[in-house]
Design a protein around this motif. Structure first.
Motif, PDB file in Angstrom:
ATOM      1  N   PRO A   1       1.937   0.151  -5.662  1.00 57.27           N
ATOM      2  CA  PRO A   1       1.293  -0.680  -4.642  1.00 57.27           C
ATOM      3  C   PRO A   1       0.768   0.178  -3.490  1.00 57.27           C
ATOM      4  O   PRO A   1       1.134   1.348  -3.346  1.00 57.27           O
ATOM      5  CB  PRO A   1       2.444  -1.583  -4.175  1.00 57.27           C
ATOM      6  CG  PRO A   1       3.674  -0.773  -4.418  1.00 57.27           C
ATOM      7  CD  PRO A   1       3.408   0.045  -5.647  1.00 57.27           C
ATOM      8  N   ASP A   2      -0.078  -0.409  -2.674  1.00 64.92           N
ATOM      9  CA  ASP A   2      -0.597   0.307  -1.505  1.00 64.92           C
ATOM     10  C   ASP A   2       0.531   0.590  -0.516  1.00 64.92           C
ATOM     11  O   ASP A   2       1.545  -0.134  -0.471  1.00 64.92           O
ATOM     12  CB  ASP A   2      -1.685  -0.521  -0.813  1.00 64.92           C
ATOM     13  CG  ASP A   2      -2.942  -0.644  -1.667  1.00 64.92           C
ATOM     14  OD1 ASP A   2      -3.142   0.198  -2.565  1.00 64.92           O
ATOM     15  OD2 ASP A   2      -3.715  -1.593  -1.433  1.00 64.92           O
ATOM     16  N   ASP A   3       0.345   1.626   0.280  1.00 64.86           N
ATOM     17  CA  ASP A   3       1.304   1.993   1.328  1.00 64.86           C
ATOM     18  C   ASP A   3       2.711   2.178   0.762  1.00 64.86           C
ATOM     19  O   ASP A   3       3.690   1.614   1.263  1.00 64.86           O
ATOM     20  CB  ASP A   3       1.328   0.934   2.434  1.00 64.86           C
ATOM     21  CG  ASP A   3      -0.028   0.787   3.116  1.00 64.86           C
ATOM     22  OD1 ASP A   3      -0.662   1.817   3.367  1.00 64.86           O
ATOM     23  OD2 ASP A   3      -0.439  -0.357   3.369  1.00 64.86           O
ATOM     24  N   CYS A   4       2.798   2.974  -0.286  1.00 62.40           N
ATOM     25  CA  CYS A   4       4.086   3.243  -0.924  1.00 62.40           C
ATOM     26  C   CYS A   4       4.238   4.748  -1.110  1.00 62.40           C
ATOM     27  O   CYS A   4       3.356   5.414  -1.657  1.00 62.40           O
ATOM     28  CB  CYS A   4       4.184   2.538  -2.277  1.00 62.40           C
ATOM     29  SG  CYS A   4       5.757   2.815  -3.135  1.00 62.40           S
ATOM     30  N   VAL A   5       5.363   5.303  -0.643  1.00 62.96           N
ATOM     31  CA  VAL A   5       5.647   6.725  -0.804  1.00 62.96           C
ATOM     32  C   VAL A   5       6.799   6.889  -1.787  1.00 62.96           C
ATOM     33  O   VAL A   5       7.621   5.994  -1.951  1.00 62.96           O
ATOM     34  CB  VAL A   5       6.002   7.400   0.539  1.00 62.96           C
ATOM     35  CG1 VAL A   5       4.840   7.321   1.504  1.00 62.96           C
ATOM     36  CG2 VAL A   5       7.254   6.780   1.156  1.00 62.96           C
ATOM     37  N   GLN A   6       6.843   8.041  -2.438  1.00 65.03           N
ATOM     38  CA  GLN A   6       7.901   8.313  -3.415  1.00 65.03           C
ATOM     39  C   GLN A   6       8.898   9.323  -2.857  1.00 65.03           C
ATOM     40  O   GLN A   6       8.568  10.130  -1.988  1.00 65.03           O
ATOM     41  CB  GLN A   6       7.321   8.863  -4.720  1.00 65.03           C
ATOM     42  CG  GLN A   6       6.376   7.924  -5.433  1.00 65.03           C
ATOM     43  CD  GLN A   6       4.968   8.059  -4.892  1.00 65.03           C
ATOM     44  OE1 GLN A   6       4.392   9.143  -4.864  1.00 65.03           O
ATOM     45  NE2 GLN A   6       4.402   6.952  -4.450  1.00 65.03           N
TER      46      GLN A   6
END
Length: 274
Positions: free
Chosen positions: A114-119
């Motif tokens: 999804p948008d605005d998602c960091v790992q």
């Protein structure tokens, strides 16, 4: 001279094709090598674009990276069947947890990210050449898994970042790759973080890869991957005392879904029916 090189090139390609058809081991090595080659080359080409468009390290770069990586599946004959993407549409930050099977997970991740998602990834990846660079530019949060204190400090900073930047965080709670067709026990860091930040946990499950990708058998062919995004699990009102229960709840739900998506009987169910 040019004709000679073309003939030699054609001969090499024919030989490689013959070896791939003849030997599963050669096929596996060549496909894995090509996979890494794609990532290295495409990372080198995409990094300047990320810098020019977004000015450096930011989660916004994941849109660019995602567009590039989503084309990789066509090179390997992989098909994705997704379900439940609407469950990502929660207001505010969230913790996303998923099973972690192999190097192919990066393609699966980008298929539904999804948008605005960091790992969250292991610190060693930061030094993986152009691949480490593109992960850095995409905002990946690197953790030193060998240092418990360091990992706890990073996760505390992640909680602050989630609230300040209104982002979702993607974590692999198994902590390492696991291509057995089952789940490893979950580490509790992601669930501590979810309760600390009072944000929902969104489980994501990928079907088993073992029917088409299995390093132990030198197997790497085309195949279909089913992905299901499960409904968010709320953590509002939960305390650190609830971490174990939350972890177990996610684990059991994801394990049941894994076997369902893979069209395999859950071991516990098979045992009960005997």
């Amino acid at each position: 001279m040019e004709l000679g090189w073309l003939l030699w090139g054609a001969a090499v390609l024919l030989l490689l094709h013959f070896l791939m058809e003849l030997s599963p081991a050669v096929n596996f090595v060549l496909r894995v090598g090509f996979y890494y080659f794609l990532f290295v080359v495409c990372s080198a080409m995409t990094a300047p674009v990320c810098i020019l468009v977004n000015g450096g390290r930011t989660v916004k770069n994941m849109k660019i990276i995602k567009t590039v990586v989503k084309t990789f599946k066509y090179f390997f004959g992989l098909r994705f069947e997704t379900k439940g993407l609407e469950n990502f549409k929660v207001e505010g930050p969230a913790i996303i947890v998923s099973n972690h099977q192999s190097m192919l997970d990066m393609m699966g991740l980008m298929e539904v990210l999804p948008d605005d998602c960091v790992q969250v990834g292991k610190k060693e990846l930061l030094y993986a050449g152009t691949v480490g660079l593109i992960m850095y530019l995409g905002g990946v949060i690197f953790i030193n898994r060998k240092s418990t204190n360091s990992a706890k400090m990073v996760m505390a900073e992640v909680a602050k970042t989630m609230a300040a930047d209104n982002v979702k965080v993607w974590v692999y709670p198994e902590g390492t790759r696991n291509c057995t067709g089952d789940l490893l026990p979950f580490k509790k860091g992601a669930f501590h973080l979810a309760i600390q930040a009072q944000v929902p946990v969104i489980p994501v499950v990928y079907s088993s890869f073992i029917s088409f990708y299995n390093p132990k058998k030198s197997l790497f062919t085309s195949g279909k991957i089913k992905v299901e995004v499960l409904p968010p699990i709320e953590t509002k009102g939960l305390t650190p005392d609830d971490v174990s229960d939350l972890t177990d709840r996610c684990y059991n739900t994801m394990r049941e879904t894994l076997f369902k998506l893979s069209d395999l009987p859950c071991p516990s169910e098979a045992k009960d029916s005997s």
